[in-house]
Design an enzyme around this catalytic site. Structure first.
Site, PDB file in Angstrom:
ATOM      1  N   GLU A  53      61.238  28.395  53.702  1.00  0.00           N
ATOM      2  CA  GLU A  53      60.381  29.574  53.891  1.00  0.00           C
ATOM      3  C   GLU A  53      59.245  29.262  54.862  1.00  0.00           C
ATOM      4  OE1 GLU A  53      60.007  32.613  53.201  1.00  0.00           O
ATOM      5  OE2 GLU A  53      61.279  33.137  51.510  1.00  0.00           O
ATOM      6  N   ARG A  93      53.154  33.130  41.371  1.00  0.00           N
ATOM      7  CA  ARG A  93      52.884  32.031  42.289  1.00  0.00           C
ATOM      8  C   ARG A  93      52.761  32.546  43.709  1.00  0.00           C
ATOM      9  NH1 ARG A  93      57.080  31.837  45.668  1.00  0.00           N
ATOM     10  NH2 ARG A  93      59.217  31.933  44.904  1.00  0.00           N
ATOM     11  N   ASN A 103      53.411  33.147  47.544  1.00  0.00           N
ATOM     12  CA  ASN A 103      54.632  33.344  48.325  1.00  0.00           C
ATOM     13  C   ASN A 103      54.256  33.356  49.808  1.00  0.00           C
ATOM     14  OD1 ASN A 103      57.479  33.635  48.012  1.00  0.00           O
ATOM     15  ND2 ASN A 103      57.304  35.786  48.604  1.00  0.00           N
ATOM     16  N   ASP A 112      59.679  35.003  37.861  1.00  0.00           N
ATOM     17  CA  ASP A 112      60.950  35.581  37.400  1.00  0.00           C
ATOM     18  C   ASP A 112      61.278  36.884  38.129  1.00  0.00           C
ATOM     19  OD1 ASP A 112      59.209  37.437  36.355  1.00  0.00           O
ATOM     20  OD2 ASP A 112      59.724  37.088  34.254  1.00  0.00           O
ATOM     21  N   ASN A 137      55.747  39.513  50.722  1.00  0.00           N
ATOM     22  CA  ASN A 137      56.461  38.724  51.715  1.00  0.00           C
ATOM     23  C   ASN A 137      55.896  38.898  53.101  1.00  0.00           C
ATOM     24  OD1 ASN A 137      58.492  36.738  51.319  1.00  0.00           O
ATOM     25  ND2 ASN A 137      59.569  38.201  50.008  1.00  0.00           N
ATOM     26  N   ASP A 150      62.591  40.113  53.925  1.00  0.00           N
ATOM     27  CA  ASP A 150      61.851  38.942  53.444  1.00  0.00           C
ATOM     28  C   ASP A 150      60.725  38.611  54.433  1.00  0.00           C
ATOM     29  OD1 ASP A 150      61.074  36.510  52.335  1.00  0.00           O
ATOM     30  OD2 ASP A 150      63.098  35.922  51.801  1.00  0.00           O
TER      31      ASP A 150
HETATM   32 CA    CA Z   1      59.742  34.970  51.506  1.00  0.00          CA
END
Ligand code: CA
Length: 289
Positions: free
Chosen positions: A25, A106, A108, A126, A154, A204
């Site tokens: 990522e 968390r 990202n 989750d 994202n 994403d």
């Molecule tokens: Ca991502």
């Protein structure tokens, strides 16, 4: 159905010889060092590919969502529920500022604007919806919560004139756009830019090029899609791995696209890929705090 150009450009990138990631990522390009940085989130590592194809990596000690160069030296990592400094010479990690979100969330994806403010968002580990937030780390070290109630925070990026910010909450199946004041970081109202995906296929990470084109990684879709500033699909980068996570422009001319992927269906899942593209990207901006 998204309108697309009659002369759609197709790219087929090559894998780069670095270790495969579980969840690669957040690629970004350090022009000073001519080096690419990226993260492997669950492996809690930051990776670097430098001159001469030298690969190195560092343990962060927490799930690492995004990494950016720091103008004063070293790196800043959005990891766990904080913004951390990472000294690549010693491997030392220290907290710059906490970004305490809801339990089970968390850090990202994240990125800096031209002024060096570091924006990063969170998600529930989750993937349960509505628990993510979006934060700004200002250059004075203060953290501001900008959005709450997000699904999977994202990709982001800015238009070449810095007057628009693009933002993706993957669970909205959309790329959004907001007016942006580069002097203050003030954001306008979020509105849709392009609809993308359904079910397990979702937008994403992303990167913006110097003509205002928006390159969006399609998780589950095995592609990066470029939209021009009007939202028309102009180019497609085809990957053999389905879970395409993000992309960044690098190389001496900033016209080499680096693409991260994650474990999952397809070939070379988790590999880093690269290809030359038809337009140079905007540079990666460092954190200026
Ligand atoms: Ca991502």
């Amino acid at each position: 159905m998204t309108e697309h150009a009659p002369d759609l450009i197709i790219y087929e990138p090559e894998p780069v010889d670095v270790p495969a990631a579980e969840l690669g990522e957040g690629p970004c390009w350090d022009a000073d060092a001519q080096a690419l940085f990226w993260v492997d989130i669950p492996a809690e590592r930051v990776h670097r590919l430098g001159a001469g194809s030298v690969h190195s990596s560092w343990a962060v000690g927490q799930p690492a969502g995004a990494v950016v160069p720091r103008a004063s030296g070293g790196l800043v990592v959005a990891a766990g529920s904080a913004f951390l400094s990472l000294d690549p010479l010693t491997g030392d990690v220290a907290e710059i500022a906490a970004a305490p979100g809801l339990p089970g969330t968390r850090m990202n994806d994240g990125k800096c604007d031209r002024a060096g403010r570091f924006y990063a968002g969170t998600m529930a580990a989750d993937e349960s919806p509505g628990k993510g937030s979006f934060y700004r780390l200002d250059t004075d070290g203060t953290v501001t919560e900008i959005f709450t109630g997000l699904g999977i925070s994202n990709g982001l990026g800015w238009s070449p004139d810095d007057k628009l910010m693009y933002y993706i909450d993957s669970l909205d199946y959309r790329v959004d756009v907001l007016d942006y004041d580069p002097a203050t970081g003030q954001l306008g109202e979020r509105r849709p830019f392009a609809a993308l995906g359904s079910g397990e296929v979702m937008p994403d990470g992303m990167a913006v090029d110097s003509r205002g084109g928006v390159w969006v990684a399609v998780w589950g879709g095995g592609v990066i899609q470029r939209y021009d500033a009007s939202g028309r699909l102009t180019s497609v980068v085809r990957l053999p791995a389905a879970n395409v996570t993000s992309c960044a422009f690098g190389g001496p001319g900033l016209d080499q696209l680096f693409i991260t992927t994650a474990a999952g269906p397809g070939r070379l899942a988790g590999a880093l890929f690269t290809c030359q593209v038809e337009v140079a990207g905007l540079p990666t901006f460092p954190y200026r705090g």
